[in-house]
Design a protein around this motif. Structure first.
Motif, mmCIF file in Angstrom:
data_model
loop_
_atom_site.group_PDB
_atom_site.id
_atom_site.type_symbol
_atom_site.label_atom_id
_atom_site.label_comp_id
_atom_site.label_asym_id
_atom_site.label_seq_id
_atom_site.Cartn_x
_atom_site.Cartn_y
_atom_site.Cartn_z
ATOM 1 N N ARG A 13 0.706 -1.341 -0.145
ATOM 2 C CA ARG A 13 0.017 -0.054 -0.021
ATOM 3 C C ARG A 13 1.049 1.169 0.032
ATOM 4 O O ARG A 13 0.568 2.396 -0.582
ATOM 5 C CB ARG A 13 -0.917 -0.088 1.212
ATOM 6 N N MET A 14 2.063 1.338 0.614
ATOM 7 C CA MET A 14 2.892 2.342 0.912
ATOM 8 C C MET A 14 3.791 2.390 -0.285
ATOM 9 O O MET A 14 4.824 3.379 -0.148
ATOM 10 C CB MET A 14 3.473 2.354 2.438
ATOM 11 N N ALA A 15 4.049 1.632 -1.268
ATOM 12 C CA ALA A 15 4.893 1.561 -2.162
ATOM 13 C C ALA A 15 4.991 3.044 -2.966
ATOM 14 O O ALA A 15 3.973 3.329 -3.136
ATOM 15 C CB ALA A 15 4.918 0.309 -2.937
ATOM 16 N N LYS A 16 6.294 3.121 -3.175
ATOM 17 C CA LYS A 16 6.340 4.647 -4.093
ATOM 18 C C LYS A 16 6.811 4.069 -5.372
ATOM 19 O O LYS A 16 7.407 3.292 -6.016
ATOM 20 C CB LYS A 16 7.345 5.422 -3.318
ATOM 21 N N ARG A 17 6.295 5.132 -6.374
ATOM 22 C CA ARG A 17 6.640 5.071 -7.916
ATOM 23 C C ARG A 17 8.299 5.230 -7.628
ATOM 24 O O ARG A 17 8.815 6.042 -7.166
ATOM 25 C CB ARG A 17 6.118 6.098 -8.541
ATOM 26 N N ASP A 18 9.005 4.374 -8.757
ATOM 27 C CA ASP A 18 10.491 4.214 -8.713
ATOM 28 C C ASP A 18 10.892 5.557 -9.442
ATOM 29 O O ASP A 18 10.430 5.803 -10.596
ATOM 30 C CB ASP A 18 10.681 2.901 -9.627
ATOM 31 N N ASN A 19 12.065 5.831 -8.948
ATOM 32 C CA ASN A 19 12.771 7.199 -9.418
ATOM 33 C C ASN A 19 13.991 6.732 -10.004
ATOM 34 O O ASN A 19 14.922 7.728 -9.984
ATOM 35 C CB ASN A 19 12.631 8.300 -8.502
ATOM 36 N N GLY A 20 14.287 5.565 -10.335
ATOM 37 C CA GLY A 20 15.623 5.060 -10.754
ATOM 38 C C GLY A 20 16.295 4.643 -9.661
ATOM 39 O O GLY A 20 17.482 4.130 -9.800
ATOM 40 N N LYS A 21 16.025 4.694 -8.420
ATOM 41 C CA LYS A 21 16.544 4.114 -7.067
ATOM 42 C C LYS A 21 16.776 2.755 -7.172
ATOM 43 O O LYS A 21 17.884 2.082 -6.967
ATOM 44 C CB LYS A 21 15.906 4.886 -5.896
ATOM 45 N N CYS A 22 15.700 1.919 -7.598
ATOM 46 C CA CYS A 22 15.618 0.597 -7.732
ATOM 47 C C CYS A 22 15.780 0.009 -9.155
ATOM 48 O O CYS A 22 15.056 0.358 -9.634
ATOM 49 C CB CYS A 22 14.324 -0.043 -7.086
ATOM 50 N N VAL A 23 17.026 -0.568 -9.283
ATOM 51 C CA VAL A 23 17.267 -0.841 -10.857
ATOM 52 C C VAL A 23 16.401 -1.934 -11.311
ATOM 53 O O VAL A 23 16.344 -1.822 -12.545
ATOM 54 C CB VAL A 23 18.869 -1.438 -10.960
ATOM 55 N N ASP A 24 15.796 -2.852 -10.500
ATOM 56 C CA ASP A 24 14.999 -3.766 -11.221
ATOM 57 C C ASP A 24 13.609 -3.169 -11.424
ATOM 58 O O ASP A 24 12.873 -3.845 -12.148
ATOM 59 C CB ASP A 24 14.873 -5.005 -10.107
ATOM 60 N N VAL A 25 13.331 -2.269 -10.763
ATOM 61 C CA VAL A 25 11.974 -1.662 -11.221
ATOM 62 C C VAL A 25 11.886 -0.518 -12.166
ATOM 63 O O VAL A 25 12.533 0.383 -12.219
ATOM 64 C CB VAL A 25 11.254 -1.112 -9.687
ATOM 65 N N PRO A 26 11.165 -0.905 -13.059
ATOM 66 C CA PRO A 26 11.267 0.132 -14.412
ATOM 67 C C PRO A 26 10.950 1.496 -13.855
ATOM 68 O O PRO A 26 10.147 1.718 -13.014
ATOM 69 C CB PRO A 26 10.060 -0.352 -15.257
ATOM 70 N N ASP A 27 11.813 2.753 -14.334
ATOM 71 C CA ASP A 27 11.382 4.072 -13.640
ATOM 72 C C ASP A 27 9.967 4.439 -14.024
ATOM 73 O O ASP A 27 9.419 3.975 -15.271
ATOM 74 C CB ASP A 27 12.458 5.069 -14.610
ATOM 75 N N GLN A 55 -6.341 -15.550 -1.094
ATOM 76 C CA GLN A 55 -5.823 -14.973 -2.112
ATOM 77 C C GLN A 55 -6.536 -13.380 -1.813
ATOM 78 O O GLN A 55 -7.584 -13.401 -0.987
ATOM 79 C CB GLN A 55 -6.674 -15.290 -3.378
ATOM 80 N N THR A 56 -5.532 -12.439 -2.022
ATOM 81 C CA THR A 56 -6.057 -11.180 -1.744
ATOM 82 C C THR A 56 -5.650 -10.155 -2.674
ATOM 83 O O THR A 56 -4.537 -10.531 -3.434
ATOM 84 C CB THR A 56 -6.119 -10.565 -0.371
ATOM 85 N N SER A 57 -5.937 -9.098 -2.939
ATOM 86 C CA SER A 57 -5.738 -7.937 -3.908
ATOM 87 C C SER A 57 -5.416 -6.718 -3.019
ATOM 88 O O SER A 57 -6.235 -6.419 -2.189
ATOM 89 C CB SER A 57 -6.553 -7.629 -4.962
ATOM 90 N N ILE A 58 -4.424 -6.054 -3.427
ATOM 91 C CA ILE A 58 -4.244 -4.722 -2.931
ATOM 92 C C ILE A 58 -3.869 -3.525 -3.896
ATOM 93 O O ILE A 58 -3.162 -3.719 -4.793
ATOM 94 C CB ILE A 58 -2.753 -4.884 -1.676
ATOM 95 N N SER A 59 -4.781 -2.722 -3.655
ATOM 96 C CA SER A 59 -4.457 -1.480 -4.498
ATOM 97 C C SER A 59 -3.654 -0.362 -4.202
ATOM 98 O O SER A 59 -3.725 -0.240 -2.992
ATOM 99 C CB SER A 59 -5.846 -0.591 -4.718
ATOM 100 N N SER A 60 -2.631 0.240 -5.005
ATOM 101 C CA SER A 60 -1.691 0.964 -4.641
ATOM 102 C C SER A 60 -2.174 2.317 -4.004
ATOM 103 O O SER A 60 -3.399 2.769 -4.442
ATOM 104 C CB SER A 60 -0.664 1.340 -5.500
ATOM 105 N N ARG A 61 -1.681 2.766 -2.965
ATOM 106 C CA ARG A 61 -2.211 4.231 -2.456
ATOM 107 C C ARG A 61 -1.544 5.131 -2.894
ATOM 108 O O ARG A 61 -1.582 6.321 -2.130
ATOM 109 C CB ARG A 61 -2.261 4.037 -0.846
#
Lengths: 182, 168
Positions: free
Chosen positions: A65-79, A173-179
């Motif tokens: 829920r608290m995850a943030k949009r990547d800004n290039g900090k995490c190499v594996d996550v597309p910017d 099973q559950t789903s979580i929508s990003s906040r």
């Protein structure tokens, strides 16, 4: 001697009947005792599975829920994306609220499979299992829907190790929508 | 013979006494047995309750995703409650908007990857999920997720409720 003979004893019939009764009562008592113990073990096994799955959902749910949009900090996550799912759909990576790069996946531990979490902050990796070694996580599958607000779906199958009758298999099973809104 | 007759005068138990004893013993045994059975059944109920809770939570998150998608979509800017009119719906994680449910809809199936879905599944599961939406005003709505399942011919329910607003 005559006086001794006058003492009353038990007849063969009486002894046999009482022995039979005794055996029946003792056997049913032990059987009930065994059933109680078995039920108790079953309850503990199933409680362990429930607890560890609840804990996992608690941890991963909050962090997703608290995850943030990547800004290039995490190499594996597309910017400019929040989540990254590998091709096998069993490793989920994202940047968490504290700017750590997080990965959730299943890892083999001997014969067992357990949840593993990796958190990398400023190049320093911290990782560990977050399910007990008495529980086997049979499968961990993610689904990611990135149309509009990202939605992560998690599906887990798990059971307790040990004898088959105390397996108490569970599937959740559950789903979580990003906040996170930009 | 005379001696034997005399010894047969010993007092035994009457039939009523024996029946009373057997009754007491069997009541005790039945009590223990029913305790065991109840224990097993409540474990089962617990297990299904946890799965149902997560499915109900999923239902709420799906509606939330539709609202959030309305927020972030555009231009042109969408109404926050587009596709979220009052009514009864079913929806799984592959649907982008809620699907209108008639009575009997909402059954959850397993798909090829083991996920719970409403449509395109292979095997019907024990669980049924419906979602209902009711506006409280122009900028707020109440969302219910209702999950039910059957176990030994008994129906169980798990309901969750949340309020969604047009506030960011």
């Amino acid at each position: 001697m005559i006086g001794v003979k006058e003492k009353k004893g038990f007849s063969l019939m009486e002894v046999m009947v009482s022995v039979l009764l005794f055996v029946v009562i003792i056997m049913s008592a032990t059987e009930i005792f065994r059933l109680v113990i078995e039920g108790q073990r079953n309850a503990i096994a199933s409680q362990n599975v429930q607890e560890s799955l609840k804990y996992f959902f608690e941890v991963i749910g909050k962090e997703i829920r608290m995850a943030k949009r990547d800004n290039g900090k995490c190499v594996d996550v597309p910017d400019d994306k929040i989540f990254m799912l590998n091709a096998g759909a069993n490793v989920l990576k994202f940047r968490n609220f504290y700017d750590e790069c997080v990965a959730y996946y299943l890892e083999t531990d001997g014969d067992n499979q357990r949840f593993k979490i990796e958190r990398t902050k400023d190049g320093v990796l911290a990782s560990g299992f977050i399910s007990p070694d008495k529980i086997r996580i049979e499968s961990l599958d993610f689904a990611l829907d990135e149309t509009g607000q990202p939605l992560v779906t998690i599906n887990i199958k798990a059971y307790a190790l040990g004898e088959n009758r105390f397996k108490s298999e569970m599937e959740i099973q559950t789903s979580i929508s990003s906040r996170y809104y930009q | 013979m005379i001696k034997q007759l005399k010894t047969n005068n010993k007092k035994g138990f009457t039939l009523v006494e024996i029946i009373a004893v057997l009754f007491v013993i069997s009541v005790g045994l039945l009590g223990v047995l029913s305790l065991i059975i109840q224990n097993i059944q409540s474990q089962n109920l617990n297990k299904n309750n946890i799965a149902a809770y997560q499915l109900a939570q999923e239902g709420l998150e799906l509606v939330r995703k539709v609202r959030d998608t309305n927020w972030v979509s555009g231009p042109p800017v969408q109404a926050w409650d587009k596709d979220l009119d009052d009514g009864l719906y079913y929806m799984d994680f592959k649907d982008s908007i809620p699907q209108t449910a008639n009575s009997g809809d909402g059954g959850l199936y397993k798909d090829a990857n083991g996920f719970y879905v409403n449509t395109g599944g292979i095997a019907l599961t024990n669980f049924t999920r419906t979602i209902s939406i009711k506006h409280l005003g122009a900028r707020s709505m109440r969302v219910y997720a209702h999950v039910s399942w059957t176990d030994r011919d008994k129906t169980f329910n798990y309901d969750l409720e949340t309020l969604l607003y047009d506030w960011r």
